[in-house]
Design an enzyme around this catalytic site. Structure first.
Site, mmCIF file in Angstrom:
data_model
loop_
_atom_site.group_PDB
_atom_site.id
_atom_site.type_symbol
_atom_site.label_atom_id
_atom_site.label_comp_id
_atom_site.label_asym_id
_atom_site.label_seq_id
_atom_site.Cartn_x
_atom_site.Cartn_y
_atom_site.Cartn_z
ATOM 1 N N PRO A 69 -6.550 8.877 14.496
ATOM 2 C CA PRO A 69 -6.911 9.369 12.910
ATOM 3 C C PRO A 69 -5.775 10.341 12.330
ATOM 4 N N GLY A 78 0.892 -1.252 -0.074
ATOM 5 C CA GLY A 78 -0.064 -0.057 -0.190
ATOM 6 C C GLY A 78 0.754 1.013 0.010
ATOM 7 N N TYR A 135 -8.376 0.318 17.665
ATOM 8 C CA TYR A 135 -9.468 -0.693 17.981
ATOM 9 C C TYR A 135 -9.096 -2.063 17.888
ATOM 10 N N GLY A 171 -1.560 7.562 0.821
ATOM 11 C CA GLY A 171 -1.728 7.829 2.019
ATOM 12 C C GLY A 171 -0.774 7.655 2.989
ATOM 13 N N ARG A 228 -13.993 6.437 3.143
ATOM 14 C CA ARG A 228 -14.685 5.393 3.609
ATOM 15 C C ARG A 228 -14.985 5.406 5.090
ATOM 16 N N ARG A 234 -3.686 -10.573 -1.390
ATOM 17 C CA ARG A 234 -4.433 -11.829 -1.201
ATOM 18 C C ARG A 234 -3.968 -13.153 -2.082
ATOM 19 N N ARG A 257 -2.495 -3.018 -5.694
ATOM 20 C CA ARG A 257 -3.126 -3.548 -6.875
ATOM 21 C C ARG A 257 -2.993 -2.677 -7.955
ATOM 22 N N ASP A 311 -1.311 -7.880 -5.397
ATOM 23 C CA ASP A 311 -2.649 -8.184 -4.531
ATOM 24 C C ASP A 311 -2.257 -8.864 -3.365
ATOM 25 N N GLY A 340 1.599 3.108 -2.479
ATOM 26 C CA GLY A 340 1.359 4.191 -3.416
ATOM 27 C C GLY A 340 0.605 5.285 -3.039
HETATM 28 C C1 LIG Z 1 -16.345 9.045 13.153
HETATM 29 C C2 LIG Z 1 -15.010 9.758 13.283
HETATM 30 C C3 LIG Z 1 -13.973 9.034 12.406
HETATM 31 C C4 LIG Z 1 -12.594 9.880 11.938
HETATM 32 C C5 LIG Z 1 -11.765 9.052 11.232
HETATM 33 C C6 LIG Z 1 -11.024 8.162 12.068
HETATM 34 C C7 LIG Z 1 -10.381 7.018 11.255
HETATM 35 C C8 LIG Z 1 -9.472 6.428 12.203
HETATM 36 C C9 LIG Z 1 -9.407 4.870 12.401
HETATM 37 C C10 LIG Z 1 -9.117 4.254 11.119
HETATM 38 C C11 LIG Z 1 -8.503 2.737 11.256
HETATM 39 C C12 LIG Z 1 -8.281 1.933 10.019
HETATM 40 C C13 LIG Z 1 -8.629 2.741 8.941
HETATM 41 C C14 LIG Z 1 -8.243 2.150 7.646
HETATM 42 O O1 LIG Z 1 -8.117 0.704 7.439
HETATM 43 S S1 LIG Z 1 -8.441 3.008 6.411
HETATM 44 C C15 LIG Z 1 -8.014 2.122 4.746
HETATM 45 C C16 LIG Z 1 -9.034 2.555 3.834
HETATM 46 N N1 LIG Z 1 -8.620 2.506 2.418
HETATM 47 C C17 LIG Z 1 -9.101 1.276 1.861
HETATM 48 O O2 LIG Z 1 -10.290 0.697 2.244
HETATM 49 C C18 LIG Z 1 -8.763 1.058 0.392
HETATM 50 C C19 LIG Z 1 -9.001 -0.146 -0.182
HETATM 51 N N2 LIG Z 1 -10.472 -0.402 -0.199
HETATM 52 C C20 LIG Z 1 -11.383 -0.880 -1.229
HETATM 53 O O3 LIG Z 1 -10.397 -1.164 -2.217
HETATM 54 C C21 LIG Z 1 -12.556 -0.834 -1.066
HETATM 55 O O4 LIG Z 1 -13.306 0.018 -0.274
HETATM 56 C C22 LIG Z 1 -12.908 -2.493 -0.627
HETATM 57 C C23 LIG Z 1 -12.204 -2.881 0.614
HETATM 58 C C24 LIG Z 1 -14.473 -2.460 -0.368
HETATM 59 C C25 LIG Z 1 -12.642 -3.746 -1.570
HETATM 60 O O5 LIG Z 1 -12.950 -3.132 -2.885
HETATM 61 P P1 LIG Z 1 -13.567 -4.127 -3.854
HETATM 62 O O6 LIG Z 1 -13.949 -3.391 -5.368
HETATM 63 O O7 LIG Z 1 -12.462 -5.498 -3.933
HETATM 64 O O8 LIG Z 1 -14.726 -4.796 -3.398
HETATM 65 P P2 LIG Z 1 -16.391 -4.339 -3.627
HETATM 66 O O9 LIG Z 1 -16.499 -2.917 -4.002
HETATM 67 O O10 LIG Z 1 -16.569 -5.201 -4.593
HETATM 68 O O11 LIG Z 1 -17.065 -4.778 -2.171
HETATM 69 C C26 LIG Z 1 -17.082 -5.830 -1.774
HETATM 70 C C27 LIG Z 1 -18.026 -6.334 -0.772
HETATM 71 O O12 LIG Z 1 -18.526 -5.138 0.364
HETATM 72 C C28 LIG Z 1 -19.410 -4.340 0.158
HETATM 73 N N3 LIG Z 1 -19.311 -3.215 0.502
HETATM 74 C C29 LIG Z 1 -18.408 -2.204 0.030
HETATM 75 N N4 LIG Z 1 -18.552 -1.010 0.607
HETATM 76 C C30 LIG Z 1 -19.683 -1.047 1.606
HETATM 77 C C31 LIG Z 1 -20.384 -0.069 2.432
HETATM 78 N N5 LIG Z 1 -19.847 1.028 2.532
HETATM 79 N N6 LIG Z 1 -21.268 -0.855 3.217
HETATM 80 C C32 LIG Z 1 -21.676 -2.050 2.994
HETATM 81 N N7 LIG Z 1 -21.125 -2.921 2.303
HETATM 82 C C33 LIG Z 1 -20.055 -2.367 1.505
HETATM 83 C C34 LIG Z 1 -19.874 -4.716 -1.370
HETATM 84 O O13 LIG Z 1 -21.478 -4.409 -1.455
HETATM 85 C C35 LIG Z 1 -19.333 -5.906 -1.504
HETATM 86 O O14 LIG Z 1 -20.222 -7.127 -1.044
HETATM 87 P P3 LIG Z 1 -21.288 -7.957 -2.068
HETATM 88 O O15 LIG Z 1 -20.671 -8.167 -3.491
HETATM 89 O O16 LIG Z 1 -21.828 -8.976 -1.016
HETATM 90 O O17 LIG Z 1 -22.424 -6.951 -2.241
HETATM 91 N N1 LIG Z 2 -5.487 6.870 8.075
HETATM 92 C C1 LIG Z 2 -5.741 6.657 9.386
HETATM 93 O O1 LIG Z 2 -6.361 7.586 10.102
HETATM 94 C C2 LIG Z 2 -5.793 5.313 9.693
HETATM 95 C C3 LIG Z 2 -4.860 4.191 9.115
HETATM 96 N N2 LIG Z 2 -4.703 3.100 9.523
HETATM 97 C C4 LIG Z 2 -4.019 2.174 8.695
HETATM 98 O O2 LIG Z 2 -3.108 2.673 7.952
HETATM 99 C C5 LIG Z 2 -2.896 1.890 6.684
HETATM 100 C C6 LIG Z 2 -2.963 2.909 5.621
HETATM 101 O O3 LIG Z 2 -4.326 3.551 5.428
HETATM 102 P P1 LIG Z 2 -4.425 4.923 4.822
HETATM 103 O O4 LIG Z 2 -3.108 5.246 4.025
HETATM 104 O O5 LIG Z 2 -5.256 5.619 5.611
HETATM 105 O O6 LIG Z 2 -5.540 4.526 3.503
HETATM 106 P P2 LIG Z 2 -5.082 3.993 2.126
HETATM 107 O O7 LIG Z 2 -6.494 3.706 1.404
HETATM 108 O O8 LIG Z 2 -4.486 5.130 1.485
HETATM 109 O O9 LIG Z 2 -4.103 2.898 2.049
HETATM 110 C C7 LIG Z 2 -4.741 1.555 1.611
HETATM 111 C C8 LIG Z 2 -3.623 1.107 0.686
HETATM 112 O O10 LIG Z 2 -4.027 -0.557 0.505
HETATM 113 C C9 LIG Z 2 -3.796 -0.862 -0.746
HETATM 114 N N3 LIG Z 2 -4.555 -2.197 -0.803
HETATM 115 C C10 LIG Z 2 -5.770 -2.179 -0.808
HETATM 116 N N4 LIG Z 2 -6.165 -3.533 -1.163
HETATM 117 C C11 LIG Z 2 -5.129 -4.186 -1.118
HETATM 118 C C12 LIG Z 2 -4.785 -5.672 -1.901
HETATM 119 N N5 LIG Z 2 -5.780 -6.373 -1.938
HETATM 120 N N6 LIG Z 2 -3.840 -5.716 -2.103
HETATM 121 C C13 LIG Z 2 -2.592 -4.849 -2.060
HETATM 122 N N7 LIG Z 2 -2.707 -3.571 -1.600
HETATM 123 C C14 LIG Z 2 -3.999 -3.078 -1.535
HETATM 124 C C15 LIG Z 2 -4.435 0.288 -1.417
HETATM 125 O O11 LIG Z 2 -3.923 0.447 -3.005
HETATM 126 P P3 LIG Z 2 -4.745 -0.258 -3.943
HETATM 127 O O12 LIG Z 2 -5.837 0.271 -4.068
HETATM 128 O O13 LIG Z 2 -3.890 0.219 -5.427
HETATM 129 O O14 LIG Z 2 -4.530 -1.794 -4.073
HETATM 130 C C16 LIG Z 2 -3.868 1.551 -0.628
HETATM 131 O O15 LIG Z 2 -2.405 2.120 -1.119
HETATM 132 C C17 LIG Z 2 -3.768 0.780 6.601
HETATM 133 O O16 LIG Z 2 -3.556 -0.172 7.258
HETATM 134 C C18 LIG Z 2 -5.029 1.644 7.684
HETATM 135 O O17 LIG Z 2 -5.648 0.347 8.198
HETATM 136 C C19 LIG Z 2 -4.876 2.789 10.996
HETATM 137 C C20 LIG Z 2 -5.416 3.922 11.750
HETATM 138 C C21 LIG Z 2 -5.513 5.052 11.365
#
Ligand SMILES: CCCCCCCCCCC/C=C/C(=O)SCCNC(=O)CCNC(=O)[C@H](O)C(C)(C)COP(=O)(O)OP(=O)(O)OC[C@H]1O[C@@H](n2cnc3c(N)ncnc32)[C@H](O)[C@@H]1OP(=O)(O)O
Ligand SMILES: NC(=O)C1=CN([C@@H]2O[C@H](COP(=O)(O)OP(=O)(O)OC[C@H]3O[C@@H](n4cnc5c(N)ncnc54)[C@H](OP(=O)(O)O)[C@@H]3O)[C@@H](O)[C@H]2O)C=CC1
Length: 297
Positions: free
Chosen positions: A201, A20, A158, A24, A210, A78, A45, A76, A22
């Protein structure tokens, strides 16, 4: 604090794979590793996102001494074959691997009863399975080649407390954290260290789109729950990550360091009393003292 913490060249000669990398936080941490002289393989990916990030990082940090180079490989997490390809290509290009930063993740907020089975699987597969697969593949490479490598896993606060509305992520991050500690114990004998960081955060597009989308933003200010009343700066996380991947942390393993401005501490039962005014505290104090006196008579 928006400044680098470690001395120049602190990661010189090291090669670090950042999943990941590339976008954030992964991109910000990669930038700092490059500034400190490490070679970095960024993988995820989307090859186009990685190529753009690699160009930007090289333009910003580019060095002429052959260190601090970026390799961008689609993978990927996975898919074990794609992971093995990243390992082979990294060794081919840089000669060795010293560190693995498991930073890739998928996440979104949703009431759990609205989730499909697939929604759970997709998050757990990226976060837990992906972290395990990459760690296993790199760990085997290190053990076979007698390399004392270091794994750093990006967790969440969490992972230890649990959290509603992000249940698949909490389950996966919790599992990955226990894997970190379990393998730190098991692979210590090979000189392999594993640690984790639990960030609060830190604004990124991936997380905010998201987890804190427009409708929620209008409802709440995420900094109000944080004792230090602000979100994190990417450099603050990068400093901690660089330290944990460097030799300076050579005696630290199995640890999870929280960097959240004190957010998790707000579980303390009385912490929300900051809303009570000074005048109200005067009344409360008198009421308690009166009760104290009454209990003595
Ligand atoms: C309240 C104040 C908060 C402030 C913020 C504080 C944050 C701090 C703490 C956070 C800690 C952790 C942070 C993180 O992990 S950040 C990382 C975020 N980045 C990403 O998620 C990047 C990659 N994500 C993705 O590519 C996609 O989001 C996804 C994970 C969904 C994967 O994409 P893909 O294309 O493979 O999958 P699909 O779109 O086909 O979806 C798969 C199934 O999931 C269902 N789905 C998707 N989104 C939702 C939604 N919003 N609600 C319900 N369901 C959802 C989708 O429908 C698919 O299921 P089905 O095929 O059965 O329908
Ligand atoms: N931002 C925040 O406040 C917080 C973030 N975190 C953690 O920090 C990390 C980075 O998050 P953040 O920078 O915020 O979010 P981003 O969405 O920018 O980062 C997530 C990265 O994961 C990659 N990724 C997703 N699915 C796959 C896959 N199947 N294979 C390989 N790579 C994948 C994405 O790239 P691509 O789509 O090209 O695959 C992307 O670069 C995460 O582990 C998150 O849980 C934890 C707590 C708080």
């Amino acid at each position: 604090m928006n400044q680098g913490m470690l001395r120049e060249g602190a990661l010189q000669g090291k090669t670090i794979i950042v999943t990941g990398g590339g976008t954030g936080l992964g991109k910000s941490m990669s930038r700092y590793f490059l500034q400190l002289g490490a070679n970095v393989t960024i993988c995820s990916r989307r090859q186009n996102v990685l190529d753009e990030a690699a160009k930007e990082l090289m333009d910003e940090t580019g060095r002429s001494d052959g260190s601090g180079q970026v390799l961008a490989l689609a993978c990927d997490v996975r898919n074990p074959q794609e992971i093995e390809n990243v390992i082979a290509e990294t060794v081919n290009r840089f000669g060795r691997i010293d560190g693995l930063l498991n930073n890739s993740a998928g996440n979104f907020i949703s009431p759990t009863e609205r989730l499909s089975y697939k929604a759970f699987d997709v998050i757990v597969d990226i976060v837990l399975r992906g972290t395990y697969y990459f760690t296993l593949a790199v760990g085997k490479h290190w053990i076979e080649n007698q390399i004392k490598g270091t794994v750093l896993n990006i967790s969440t606060t969490y992972a230890q407390t649990g959290s509603g509305y992000v249940v698949p992520s909490a389950v996966a991050k919790g599992g990955a954290l226990i894997m970190t500690k379990s393998l730190a114990a098991e692979w210590g004998k090979y000189g392999i260290r594993l640690n984790a960081i639990a960030p609060g955060p830190f604004p990124t597009k991936g997380a905010w789109d998201r987890l804190f989308p427009e409708p929620l933003m209008k409802l709440m200010d995420p900094t109000s729950r944080i004792p230090l009343k602000r979100v994190g700066e990417h450099q603050e996380l990068a400093n901690l990550a660089a330290y944990l991947l460097s030799d300076f942390s050579g005696f630290v393993t199995g640890e999870c360091i929280t960097i959240d401005g004190g957010e998790v501490l707000m579980a303390g039962e009385f912490n929300h009393l900051e809303q009570v005014s000074s005048e109200m505290w005067d009344v409360i104090e008198q009421t308690i003292k009166q009760a104290n006196r009454a209990s003595k008579s």
